[in-house]
Design an enzyme around this catalytic site. Structure first.
Site, PDB file in Angstrom:
ATOM      1  N   LYS A 179       0.832  -1.206   0.000  1.00 41.99           N
ATOM      2  CA  LYS A 179       0.000   0.000   0.000  1.00 41.99           C
ATOM      3  C   LYS A 179       0.867   1.258   0.000  1.00 41.99           C
ATOM      4  O   LYS A 179       0.649   2.179  -0.784  1.00 41.99           O
ATOM      5  CB  LYS A 179      -0.931   0.002   1.213  1.00 41.99           C
ATOM      6  CG  LYS A 179      -1.865   1.200   1.245  1.00 41.99           C
ATOM      7  CD  LYS A 179      -2.781   1.194   2.477  1.00 41.99           C
ATOM      8  CE  LYS A 179      -3.886   0.198   2.340  1.00 41.99           C
ATOM      9  NZ  LYS A 179      -4.906   0.329   3.423  1.00 41.99           N
ATOM     10  N   GLU A 234      10.199  -5.443   4.123  1.00 42.25           N
ATOM     11  CA  GLU A 234      10.381  -6.771   3.543  1.00 42.25           C
ATOM     12  C   GLU A 234      10.030  -6.777   2.053  1.00 42.25           C
ATOM     13  O   GLU A 234      10.763  -7.323   1.228  1.00 42.25           O
ATOM     14  CB  GLU A 234       9.501  -7.796   4.283  1.00 42.25           C
ATOM     15  CG  GLU A 234       9.829  -7.948   5.759  1.00 42.25           C
ATOM     16  CD  GLU A 234       8.983  -7.055   6.649  1.00 42.25           C
ATOM     17  OE1 GLU A 234       8.801  -7.406   7.824  1.00 42.25           O
ATOM     18  OE2 GLU A 234       8.499  -6.002   6.162  1.00 42.25           O
ATOM     19  N   GLY A 288      -5.333  -4.516   5.206  1.00 47.35           N
ATOM     20  CA  GLY A 288      -4.478  -5.480   4.525  1.00 47.35           C
ATOM     21  C   GLY A 288      -4.996  -6.903   4.576  1.00 47.35           C
ATOM     22  O   GLY A 288      -5.036  -7.596   3.559  1.00 47.35           O
ATOM     23  N   ARG A 289      -5.430  -7.365   5.755  1.00 45.31           N
ATOM     24  CA  ARG A 289      -5.867  -8.755   5.881  1.00 45.31           C
ATOM     25  C   ARG A 289      -7.274  -8.983   5.315  1.00 45.31           C
ATOM     26  O   ARG A 289      -7.755 -10.119   5.314  1.00 45.31           O
ATOM     27  CB  ARG A 289      -5.777  -9.203   7.338  1.00 45.31           C
ATOM     28  CG  ARG A 289      -6.539  -8.356   8.333  1.00 45.31           C
ATOM     29  CD  ARG A 289      -6.137  -8.706   9.773  1.00 45.31           C
ATOM     30  NE  ARG A 289      -6.749  -7.842  10.764  1.00 45.31           N
ATOM     31  CZ  ARG A 289      -6.260  -6.649  11.117  1.00 45.31           C
ATOM     32  NH1 ARG A 289      -5.178  -6.178  10.525  1.00 45.31           N
ATOM     33  NH2 ARG A 289      -6.840  -5.933  12.054  1.00 45.31           N
ATOM     34  N   GLU A 309      -4.488 -11.053  14.310  1.00 48.29           N
ATOM     35  CA  GLU A 309      -4.135  -9.648  14.133  1.00 48.29           C
ATOM     36  C   GLU A 309      -5.348  -8.757  14.392  1.00 48.29           C
ATOM     37  O   GLU A 309      -5.193  -7.601  14.796  1.00 48.29           O
ATOM     38  CB  GLU A 309      -3.587  -9.409  12.725  1.00 48.29           C
ATOM     39  CG  GLU A 309      -2.855  -8.086  12.567  1.00 48.29           C
ATOM     40  CD  GLU A 309      -2.082  -7.982  11.261  1.00 48.29           C
ATOM     41  OE1 GLU A 309      -0.886  -8.359  11.245  1.00 48.29           O
ATOM     42  OE2 GLU A 309      -2.661  -7.538  10.253  1.00 48.29           O
ATOM     43  N   HIS A 333      -1.382 -37.665  12.193  1.00 47.28           N
ATOM     44  CA  HIS A 333      -0.136 -38.350  12.513  1.00 47.28           C
ATOM     45  C   HIS A 333       0.867 -37.412  13.166  1.00 47.28           C
ATOM     46  O   HIS A 333       2.062 -37.699  13.183  1.00 47.28           O
ATOM     47  CB  HIS A 333       0.442 -38.967  11.239  1.00 47.28           C
ATOM     48  CG  HIS A 333      -0.417 -40.057  10.676  1.00 47.28           C
ATOM     49  ND1 HIS A 333      -0.243 -41.386  10.990  1.00 47.28           N
ATOM     50  CD2 HIS A 333      -1.487 -40.008   9.842  1.00 47.28           C
ATOM     51  CE1 HIS A 333      -1.156 -42.109  10.362  1.00 47.28           C
ATOM     52  NE2 HIS A 333      -1.928 -41.301   9.665  1.00 47.28           N
ATOM     53  N   LYS A 355       8.975  -3.422  14.312  1.00 43.93           N
ATOM     54  CA  LYS A 355       9.496  -2.758  13.114  1.00 43.93           C
ATOM     55  C   LYS A 355      10.322  -1.536  13.490  1.00 43.93           C
ATOM     56  O   LYS A 355      11.389  -1.277  12.918  1.00 43.93           O
ATOM     57  CB  LYS A 355       8.341  -2.328  12.201  1.00 43.93           C
ATOM     58  CG  LYS A 355       7.572  -3.469  11.554  1.00 43.93           C
ATOM     59  CD  LYS A 355       6.470  -2.909  10.669  1.00 43.93           C
ATOM     60  CE  LYS A 355       5.653  -3.990   9.996  1.00 43.93           C
ATOM     61  NZ  LYS A 355       4.589  -3.423   9.148  1.00 43.93           N
TER      62      LYS A 355
END
Length: 538
Positions: free
Chosen positions: A201, A207, A262-263, A348, A379, A504
């Site tokens: 955005k 990152e 964002g999510r 979040e 398993h 951050k």
């Protein structure tokens, strides 16, 4: 504005506390008492069947939970969400991801949403028709989506879930600033036929922009030139100047808005990689499925409203039964990224400890979300779910009709899906174990306690006819609204994420110290780790 009601001050919260303390029934008892329990606690919405009956919810508990929703003004909150009120109050923003998929009705946001969707459609159509050519006039065959968080988890989950709908483009995803992922994803790709989507955005996310710069360098070292960047890089962003400074033509910038978190952004141009991979018409079906669930959520009475009911059952588990986590267990390889997607969507959103009045919260909010695909988990960690000291409510998801013809595989998968839930419900008594031992004529009686299963472990079943784009859209919207309802009842702001900021901020000066081979003022452990890492890297 959202209502500000401390749930612990409500009459229904007090009643639920009493019910939790006095409840001495098992889930099996509830089935024995009410032969029609399955019908009462199951709901079919379009081609998806939600079965809540295997949770420890009595009629009395459900009645109190529904009253809790009313006392917390959930109806008012739902209307505030859909009407565009600035319910993300700490950032002074509306929360309108539902507008991105409101295709059947004109709204004040329709024009700008339609404009961006048209750009997405044009790009997807060109790519799948082989009309989007690279610098050597070869058609694009691979797309690399570079983003993180909501710019990665949602698109990656949906794209892989809809693998049978892939057209001519092969997708790749890079999110981790660890260069190993970048190196592995780029290995074998051809710069002449690769398109990069840089999804950020602000176009400043550390990152994402580190990976974007490295991808650009890879492109330039493998035959591309600076002028060729415009044919091989597009951006999903709001920062036009930064996009152009990177070398991307402004015409290849896809926009979204501050009212899209964002999510919750896979429905926007962040979903460009989805549309390009499965084709725009299928992407549109994804939006329509979500819109259908939105309408159900907004207009259905709470006692028949599947996201509301799922949320209330989660409140019961989390706040009154003291179950701290929730497992998401898809019995379908295509949904393997759903648990990690829901980790962000839920944790979040509702991992908060301050209420909407700015006060410290004294009760539990969001649960820990985790999980893995079906039989793999059996398993691995199912031992703890069945016989451990922690009670872990589970969501089991199953697709009735697979997109392959290997029916023997699917029958075995389906049988495991059903058997695990039955085992969690019923368990195995001491008497049953004794009968087994007697019939086997082999095992020592001392082993009996170890083979007993208590049962009475809650689970929800979600059975979907086919994993189509439409049905997947409904499923994702179901979880989105479940999260929203729980945030309202917990009296928290679900649409900010200040908790991700501190790390951050602290990383910036530490990065500078690492690069300059210095050590600043930190806690003793951090200072020693910096020093040790510098010594090791020599």
């Amino acid at each position: 504005m959202l209502p500000t009601i401390n749930p612990t001050t409500t009459k229904s919260w007090a009643e639920l506390n009493v019910l939790a303390k006095e409840s001495n029934f098992t889930i099996q008892d509830l089935f024995n008492q009410d032969p029609k329990r399955v019908n009462k606690y199951s709901f079919e919405f379009k081609s998806t069947y939600f079965d809540f009956s295997k949770n420890g919810i009595s009629d009395e508990v459900l009645k109190a939970l529904l009253e809790l929703a009313n006392e917390c003004d959930l109806t008012e909150a739902i209307e505030a969400l859909f009407s565009g009120q600035k319910i993300n109050q700490t950032e002074n923003r509306a929360v309108l991801h539902t507008e991105l998929r409101r295709l059947s009705k004109k709204t004040p946001y329709s024009e700008q949403v339609s404009k961006e969707l048209e750009k997405v459609k044009k790009a997807a159509d060109q790519l799948n028709a082989g009309e989007w050519k690279g610098y050597s006039d070869k058609k694009i065959t691979d797309i690399v989506n570079i983003g993180i968080g909501g710019s990665d988890l949602g698109p990656k989950m949906v794209t892989h879930a809809l693998r049978p709908y892939w057209k001519s483009i092969k997708p790749h995803f890079i999110s981790n600033v660890d260069a190993q992922q970048l190196i592995e994803e780029l290995d074998g790709l051809d710069a002449e036929t690769t398109l990069f989507i840089i999804a950020s955005k602000t176009f400043t996310t550390q990152e994402t922009m580190t990976n974007a710069e490295s991808a650009k360098n890879w492109f330039l070292k493998n035959g591309g030139s600076e002028p060729d960047i415009s044919k091989h890089f597009v951006a999903v962003s709001t920062n036009k100047s930064a996009v152009e400074a990177f070398g991307i033509n402004a015409e290849n910038m896809f926009e979204f808005w501050d009212w899209v978190g964002g999510r919750y952004s896979l429905w926007s141009s962040i979903g460009l990689v989805i549309a390009c991979t499965i084709g725009y018409s299928n992407f549109e079906q994804l939006l329509l499925g979500a819109e259908d669930l939105d309408n159900h959520f907004r207009n259905s009475a709470f006692e028949k409203n599947v996201p509301v009911l799922a949320a209330l059952i989660g409140i019961w588990h989390n706040n009154f039964c003291r179950y701290e986590s929730q497992a998401v267990l898809p019995y379908d390889h295509r949904l393997r990224f759903l648990p990690s997607y829901l980790q962000q969507a839920d944790m979040e959103s509702n991992g908060k400890s301050i209420d909407r009045s700015g006060r410290k919260i004294s009760y539990q909010t969001g649960p820990i979300i985790w999980g893995e695909p079906g039989t793999n988990g059996q398993h691995a960690f199912y031992q703890l779910i069945h016989q451990g000291t922690k009670i872990i409510p589970c969501d089991f998801l199953m697709i009735a009709n697979p997109d392959h013809s290997l029916t023997d595989h699917h029958d075995k998968l389906f049988s495991n899906f059903l058997a695990q839930q039955e085992a969690l419900l019923k368990g195995k008594s001491k008497e049953e174990v004794q009968v087994e031992l007697k019939e086997s004529n082999g095992l020592d009686q001392d082993v009996i306690p170890y083979k007993v299963f208590e049962g009475n472990r809650p689970s929800t079943s979600i059975l979907i006819n086919n994993l189509t784009p439409f049905n997947l859209g409904m499923l994702i919207a179901f979880y989105e609204h479940k999260i929203f309802v729980q945030g309202i009842i917990w009296n928290i702001f679900s649409f900010d994420q200040w908790g991700v900021e501190l790390g951050k901020q602290l990383a910036r000066p530490i990065l500078s110290e690492i690069q300059k081979k210095e050590t600043g003022m930190h806690d003793p452990s951090t200072s020693e780790l910096i020093k040790k890492s510098q010594d090791m890297r020599k």
